[in-house]
Design an enzyme around this catalytic site. Sequence first.
Site, PDB file in Angstrom:
ATOM      1  N   SER A   1       0.872  -1.319  -0.076  1.00 50.22           N
ATOM      2  CA  SER A   1       0.000  -0.077   0.050  1.00 50.22           C
ATOM      3  C   SER A   1       1.026   1.309   0.075  1.00 50.22           C
ATOM      4  CB  SER A   1      -1.059  -0.083   1.268  1.00 50.22           C
ATOM      5  OG  SER A   1      -2.001   0.989   1.291  1.00 50.22           O
TER       6      SER A   1
ATOM      7  N   ASP B   1      -4.799  -4.743   5.326  1.00 51.34           N
ATOM      8  CA  ASP B   1      -5.399  -5.742   4.374  1.00 51.34           C
ATOM      9  C   ASP B   1      -4.242  -6.632   4.132  1.00 51.34           C
ATOM     10  OD1 ASP B   1      -6.548  -6.734   2.176  1.00 51.34           O
ATOM     11  OD2 ASP B   1      -6.065  -5.280   0.853  1.00 51.34           O
TER      12      ASP B   1
ATOM     13  N   HIS C   1      -2.674  -0.883  -3.259  1.00 49.87           N
ATOM     14  CA  HIS C   1      -3.882  -0.010  -3.216  1.00 49.87           C
ATOM     15  C   HIS C   1      -3.502   1.290  -3.892  1.00 49.87           C
ATOM     16  CE1 HIS C   1      -4.531  -2.106   0.722  1.00 49.87           C
ATOM     17  NE2 HIS C   1      -5.252  -2.746  -0.029  1.00 49.87           N
TER      18      HIS C   1
END
Lengths: 275, 205
Positions: free
Chosen positions: B27, B147, B54
């Site tokens: 991310s 995540d 992401h």
Amino acid sequence: MAKTTETLELSLLLEAIRGQYHYDFRGYSLASIKRRLGLARERFGCQTYSQLQDRVLHDATVFPELLGFLTVQVSELFRDPEYFRMIRELVVPHLKTYPSLKVWVAGCGAGEEVYSLAILFREEGLEERTLIYGTDINGEALKKAEAGIYDLDRIPLFTENHRKSGGKSSLSDYYTAAYGAAVFDKSLRKRTVFSDHSLVSDAVFAEVHLVSCRNVLIYFDRELQDRAIGLFKDSLSRKGFLGLGAKESLRFSRHADAFSDFSAGMRIYQKQGLA
Amino acid sequence: MREEVNEPGSALAPSRMPVEAIVVGASTGALEALAELLAPLPASFRLPILVVVHLSPDRKSILAELLDAKCNVDVREADDKEPIEPGTVYLAPPDYHLLVEPDKRLSLSSEEPVHYSRPSVDVLFETAAEAFGPRLIGVILTGANDDGARGLKAITSAGGIAIVQTPELAHVSTMPLAALKICPEAHTLSLEEMTAFLQEFSPPQ
Ligand SMILES: C[S@@+](CC[C@H](N)C(=O)[O-])C[C@H]1O[C@@H](n2cnc3c(N)ncnc32)[C@H](O)[C@@H]1O
């Protein structure tokens, strides 16, 4: 639990749904169906797919909600504005040469894609000669499409998308805001028909000049994709257009030869002459 | 350091069954980390690498182009139902989940975000663990949420190998720390060590 038991339960569940409700999800992308049924299992408080199957078969209120899990409903007006810009700039000039037009939006969900095209066709002066079919298997979604009402908080994104698509008017011309909702103008539906139609089991119902089927094929396995693309091929008139989602293509389809790339970047295809 | 590089790979590689694919989640700080991890891989690297980063759902991402320019292996955005080719890096397209089908083709989905993310690392890792079982390596890099932690656990539960970027060395340590919390059996490695580790699993040409 052994993976094979779960796999077996899953296929029995899909079989039960088909037997009782005549929706066939057996050819859908398995990875996604599994995830979605996993979420449904949690929602209905079931430990196993077998328990979920029991509920689905014996409680008539369960299936409509389960259908909501099985069919992904994410959409936007003018989703991927660039796609609609290409329709506007590259496809519309061809469509203008026909005295009357038919458009099929397959897997139209709650109607966002249909309203986008209805607005675009009005802006381009094609509305009067065009009939748009919006089809889906989700009855709830079709009701929403028929109503043409969307949450007001989605409107800023829709407006931005419309602008980026090369919109020639203001999106606010097409809806009225009331009680947190945007109600789209009934006149946009004057030449639109929404109906229940499954790409899995139903046949071609009209000859059309443009098929727009976006973000539906990704939920199908390749065989089912080929069935759907076959329907589009048979439904399209000579030199008709097929628009797919940003990440869908005909690359792996056995019907690929029947089409040529029209705007490869945007996954717009044109049906070939005879063949 | 040197020893650690060789140890996990050579200790595992000969005895365990071969690896078929690598999945990576990152991310905040992903571009730099991925560039550092992937750029040194030689063109002869044979394993496919599936990556979720992401990103803002802005439809056009240049991440694939940027990485492709820096790497010897091919880097591109995944297409739906694409067969997985060896030595290729597939990025999840912005605003789609990337999944692995049981027949090991890639598929995409625009279903709801998971952990506020679409694509989600968990979705890729969990479906890849189902498809590849023990023949999979999962890698968690820098990031500011959790995540990927559940997905990494799914990989080790299926007998696969888990690697997490050493939290102190990550641009943002939240994602590595969350992964290690659920999946303490994961190896922690620096990016440089990871590149070497992954190469030990690449089958000879
Ligand atoms: C993610 S939505 C796509 C909405 C819109 N086309 C878009 O791109 O934004 C997918 C739609 O496909 C519909 N669908 C799923 N299976 C179908 C089938 N067999 N026949 C027709 N529509 C189907 C779902 O009910 C859902 O409304």
